[in-house]
Design a protein around this motif. Structure first.
Motif, PDB file in Angstrom:
ATOM      1  N   GLY A   1      -4.381  15.929 -18.546  1.00  0.00           N
ATOM      2  CA  GLY A   1      -5.654  16.385 -18.002  1.00  0.00           C
ATOM      3  C   GLY A   1      -6.358  15.351 -17.151  1.00  0.00           C
ATOM      4  N   ARG A   2      -7.400  15.805 -16.444  1.00  0.00           N
ATOM      5  CA  ARG A   2      -8.109  14.958 -15.479  1.00  0.00           C
ATOM      6  C   ARG A   2      -8.742  13.731 -16.121  1.00  0.00           C
ATOM      7  N   GLY A   3      -9.153  13.815 -17.376  1.00  0.00           N
ATOM      8  CA  GLY A   3      -9.780  12.672 -18.032  1.00  0.00           C
ATOM      9  C   GLY A   3      -8.875  11.460 -18.120  1.00  0.00           C
ATOM     10  N   SER A   4      -7.544  11.673 -18.082  1.00  0.00           N
ATOM     11  CA  SER A   4      -6.609  10.543 -18.163  1.00  0.00           C
ATOM     12  C   SER A   4      -6.621   9.686 -16.899  1.00  0.00           C
ATOM     13  N   VAL A   5      -7.295  10.166 -15.833  1.00  0.00           N
ATOM     14  CA  VAL A   5      -7.470   9.337 -14.631  1.00  0.00           C
ATOM     15  C   VAL A   5      -8.163   8.019 -14.985  1.00  0.00           C
ATOM     16  N   ALA A   6      -9.032   8.049 -15.991  1.00  0.00           N
ATOM     17  CA  ALA A   6      -9.787   6.853 -16.368  1.00  0.00           C
ATOM     18  C   ALA A   6      -8.881   5.700 -16.791  1.00  0.00           C
ATOM     19  N   TRP A   7      -7.679   6.011 -17.311  1.00  0.00           N
ATOM     20  CA  TRP A   7      -6.771   4.939 -17.707  1.00  0.00           C
ATOM     21  C   TRP A   7      -6.378   4.052 -16.525  1.00  0.00           C
ATOM     22  N   PHE A   8      -6.427   4.603 -15.328  1.00  0.00           N
ATOM     23  CA  PHE A   8      -6.036   3.829 -14.154  1.00  0.00           C
ATOM     24  C   PHE A   8      -7.109   2.811 -13.744  1.00  0.00           C
ATOM     25  N   SER A   9      -8.249   2.834 -14.435  1.00  0.00           N
ATOM     26  CA  SER A   9      -9.253   1.797 -14.196  1.00  0.00           C
ATOM     27  C   SER A   9      -8.706   0.418 -14.566  1.00  0.00           C
ATOM     28  N   LEU A  10      -7.714   0.386 -15.464  1.00  0.00           N
ATOM     29  CA  LEU A  10      -7.074  -0.890 -15.815  1.00  0.00           C
ATOM     30  C   LEU A  10      -6.401  -1.511 -14.590  1.00  0.00           C
ATOM     31  N   ALA A  11      -5.813  -0.661 -13.745  1.00  0.00           N
ATOM     32  CA  ALA A  11      -5.185  -1.159 -12.519  1.00  0.00           C
ATOM     33  C   ALA A  11      -6.231  -1.765 -11.586  1.00  0.00           C
ATOM     34  N   ALA A  12      -7.405  -1.140 -11.501  1.00  0.00           N
ATOM     35  CA  ALA A  12      -8.478  -1.681 -10.661  1.00  0.00           C
ATOM     36  C   ALA A  12      -8.953  -3.027 -11.188  1.00  0.00           C
ATOM     37  N   LEU A  13      -9.030  -3.173 -12.502  1.00  0.00           N
ATOM     38  CA  LEU A  13      -9.455  -4.453 -13.089  1.00  0.00           C
ATOM     39  C   LEU A  13      -8.432  -5.549 -12.812  1.00  0.00           C
TER      40      LEU A  13
ATOM     41  N   GLY B   1       0.807  -1.208   0.000  1.00  0.00           N
ATOM     42  CA  GLY B   1       0.000   0.000   0.000  1.00  0.00           C
ATOM     43  C   GLY B   1       0.843   1.261   0.000  1.00  0.00           C
ATOM     44  N   ASN B   2       1.936   1.241   0.780  1.00  0.00           N
ATOM     45  CA  ASN B   2       2.797   2.422   0.839  1.00  0.00           C
ATOM     46  C   ASN B   2       3.522   2.673  -0.480  1.00  0.00           C
ATOM     47  N   VAL B   3       3.969   1.592  -1.134  1.00  0.00           N
ATOM     48  CA  VAL B   3       4.599   1.752  -2.446  1.00  0.00           C
ATOM     49  C   VAL B   3       3.573   2.306  -3.432  1.00  0.00           C
ATOM     50  N   GLY B   4       2.363   1.777  -3.374  1.00  0.00           N
ATOM     51  CA  GLY B   4       1.309   2.288  -4.246  1.00  0.00           C
ATOM     52  C   GLY B   4       1.021   3.752  -4.001  1.00  0.00           C
ATOM     53  N   SER B   5       0.988   4.146  -2.725  1.00  0.00           N
ATOM     54  CA  SER B   5       0.752   5.551  -2.387  1.00  0.00           C
ATOM     55  C   SER B   5       1.859   6.450  -2.908  1.00  0.00           C
ATOM     56  N   SER B   6       3.093   5.942  -2.872  1.00  0.00           N
ATOM     57  CA  SER B   6       4.215   6.746  -3.362  1.00  0.00           C
ATOM     58  C   SER B   6       4.209   6.858  -4.886  1.00  0.00           C
ATOM     59  N   LEU B   7       3.664   5.838  -5.563  1.00  0.00           N
ATOM     60  CA  LEU B   7       3.618   5.874  -7.034  1.00  0.00           C
ATOM     61  C   LEU B   7       2.571   6.846  -7.554  1.00  0.00           C
ATOM     62  N   GLY B   8       1.511   7.074  -6.770  1.00  0.00           N
ATOM     63  CA  GLY B   8       0.429   7.933  -7.216  1.00  0.00           C
ATOM     64  C   GLY B   8       0.893   9.313  -7.673  1.00  0.00           C
ATOM     65  N   PRO B   9       1.640  10.053  -6.822  1.00  0.00           N
ATOM     66  CA  PRO B   9       2.097  11.380  -7.247  1.00  0.00           C
ATOM     67  C   PRO B   9       3.011  11.338  -8.471  1.00  0.00           C
ATOM     68  N   LEU B  10       3.869  10.306  -8.545  1.00  0.00           N
ATOM     69  CA  LEU B  10       4.780  10.204  -9.686  1.00  0.00           C
ATOM     70  C   LEU B  10       4.001   9.963 -10.976  1.00  0.00           C
ATOM     71  N   LEU B  11       3.027   9.051 -10.925  1.00  0.00           N
ATOM     72  CA  LEU B  11       2.215   8.770 -12.110  1.00  0.00           C
ATOM     73  C   LEU B  11       1.340   9.963 -12.474  1.00  0.00           C
ATOM     74  N   ALA B  12       0.879  10.681 -11.451  1.00  0.00           N
ATOM     75  CA  ALA B  12       0.099  11.888 -11.729  1.00  0.00           C
ATOM     76  C   ALA B  12       0.944  12.925 -12.458  1.00  0.00           C
ATOM     77  N   ALA B  13       2.210  13.075 -12.024  1.00  0.00           N
ATOM     78  CA  ALA B  13       3.096  14.042 -12.669  1.00  0.00           C
ATOM     79  C   ALA B  13       3.406  13.649 -14.111  1.00  0.00           C
ATOM     80  N   LEU B  14       3.532  12.330 -14.354  1.00  0.00           N
ATOM     81  CA  LEU B  14       3.916  11.858 -15.686  1.00  0.00           C
ATOM     82  C   LEU B  14       2.741  11.753 -16.648  1.00  0.00           C
ATOM     83  N   ILE B  15       1.537  11.446 -16.119  1.00  0.00           N
ATOM     84  CA  ILE B  15       0.404  11.124 -16.995  1.00  0.00           C
ATOM     85  C   ILE B  15      -0.731  12.139 -16.881  1.00  0.00           C
TER      86      ILE B  15
END
Length: 401
Positions: free
Chosen positions: A165-177, A146-160
């Motif tokens: 834009g905010r609509g690209s958040v939807a791509w992370f639905s693949l991770a949920a699947l 969980g902590n590694v995942g939390s640390s990746l969030g800001p990095l992925l947000a900065a890169l993607i």
């Protein structure tokens, strides 16, 4: 997936790996909310108080439901609740990507919180089942995902997300699947464990502390106070650190998110250290050092330049994070046989304190300044002194043995 063998035959590392990986994906998705706060603030013209309200909605939803879920599943185990909970997270993620206004953002945050309320108590139970008796190590292994995942969030947000834009958040639905697929396998293992245990005599509980009820309640109260100090301070970093760096040092949004990534990665490292160390030297000693030991660094942080701010966040993250695994397993030993209830209580309280902290500190930042918030929060780790009131559960267990 590991075969359906009882945990007593050894640590089921494949199960721990699967549940830790799912925790990584779950918390990576959740941390995206925090990581895109500057984007949301600009897009919807939000105040700091409204930013805090988003965190409050998400974390209070999780905190209020987690003890309820944990208590219910202690009495009525639901192995397949794990992928169902991740489904709530998936729905919240998609809504976050398309929300037209602030009210819908709050609904999205609430859905993600509901997913967490199911995931954390039940996955903590699975980690203990798969531990083979190495409870601290198993909790750390689970939580570090969980902590590694939390640390990746800001990095992925900065890169993607920031560039697209905010609509690209939807791509992370693949991770949920992917997480839903993995949790289906974990749920099958969990179900097999329950089937194998039917008809067998109840396992003896050598980890029980056998303390009087009033001492148990006092110890739980002390542990909750320590969780308050840890997560209230952590809220000041996770919710407002990017704003602090931008305001004080004129760092870019992407640059501030990299600093946040460094802090959260340090938190992941500290989490992995705390559980095994507690198994080896005793959980009370780890709790002592992991709360009070952060105080010198937090007290210095508001007066540091940009370079030393980045440096100081590393020991703060490592030291504070080493506490939670030790606190959780210590509490499970105080109240044996109630893994879901204890896990739900402590995960829920941690989430709740993070949410309340975000809201309160947001209001304080609006009325004063971000810099003032960090000067005040610097004193929170000094509450670690109350660890002196915790009984030495390890000594009692050794005496009983």
């Amino acid at each position: 997936m590991a075969p359906a063998t009882p945990a007593s035959q050894g640590t089921a590392f494949r199960v721990l790996g699967a549940i830790s990986f799912s925790h990584l994906l779950n918390d990576m998705i959740q941390s995206l909310i925090l990581a895109i706060y500057p984007l949301l603030k600009a897009s919807f013209s939000l105040s700091f108080a409204q930013v805090g309200l988003i965190t409050l909605t998400y974390q209070v939803t999780a905190s209020l439901l987690q003890p309820v879920v944990g208590r219910y599943t202690d009495r009525h185990p639901k192995p397949y609740s794990l992928p169902v909970g991740m489904g709530f997270t998936l729905a919240g993620l998609l809504l976050l990507a398309t929300a037209p206004n602030f009210g819908v953002l709050l609904v999205a945050a609430a859905l993600v919180g509901m997913g967490s309320s199911v995931f954390h108590p039940e996955s903590s139970r699975v980690a203990r089942m798969a531990s083979g008796g190495r409870h601290g190590m198993a909790q750390s292994f689970f939580q570090v995902g969980g902590n590694v995942g939390s640390s990746l969030g800001p990095l992925l947000a900065a890169l993607i997300i920031v560039p697209h834009g905010r609509g690209s958040v939807a791509w992370f639905s693949l991770a949920a699947l992917v997480a839903i697929f993995v949790l289906m396998q974990v749920s099958r293992w969990y179900q097999a464990q329950r089937s194998a245990a039917r008809g067998k005599p109840a396992e003896l509980r050598p980890s029980a502390a056998h303390l009087p009820r009033n001492k148990v309640m006092l110890a739980i109260g002390v542990l909750l106070l320590l969780v308050f100090s840890k997560y209230f301070y952590m809220a000041s970093i996770s919710s407002y650190f990017t704003f602090y760096l931008i305001s004080k040092f004129q760092v870019s949004v992407q640059g501030a998110q990299v600093y946040l990534f460094v802090f959260l990665f340090a938190v992941a490292a500290g989490t992995m250290i705390g559980g095994p160390l507690g198994d080896r030297i005793g959980r009370k000693y780890v709790i002592w050092g992991s709360i009070l030991g952060a105080a010198p660094f937090t007290l210095a942080l508001p007066y540091a330049n940009l370079f030393w701010t980045g440096v100081l966040t590393v020991p703060i993250g490592v030291i504070l994070a080493s506490a939670f695994s030790a606190i959780l397993v210590y509490a499970q030993e105080l109240i044996p046989g109630k893994v879901g209830t204890v896990s739900g209580l402590f995960f829920g309280f941690a989430f709740g304190m993070g949410g309340v902290g975000a809201a309160v500190l947001g209001q304080l930042a609006d009325s004063t300044s971000i810099d003032f918030v960090y000067r005040i929060c610097a004193f929170l780790p000094l509450l670690g002194i109350v660890t002196i009131f915790l009984p030495d559960v390890g000594a009692r267990k050794r005496a009983a043995a």
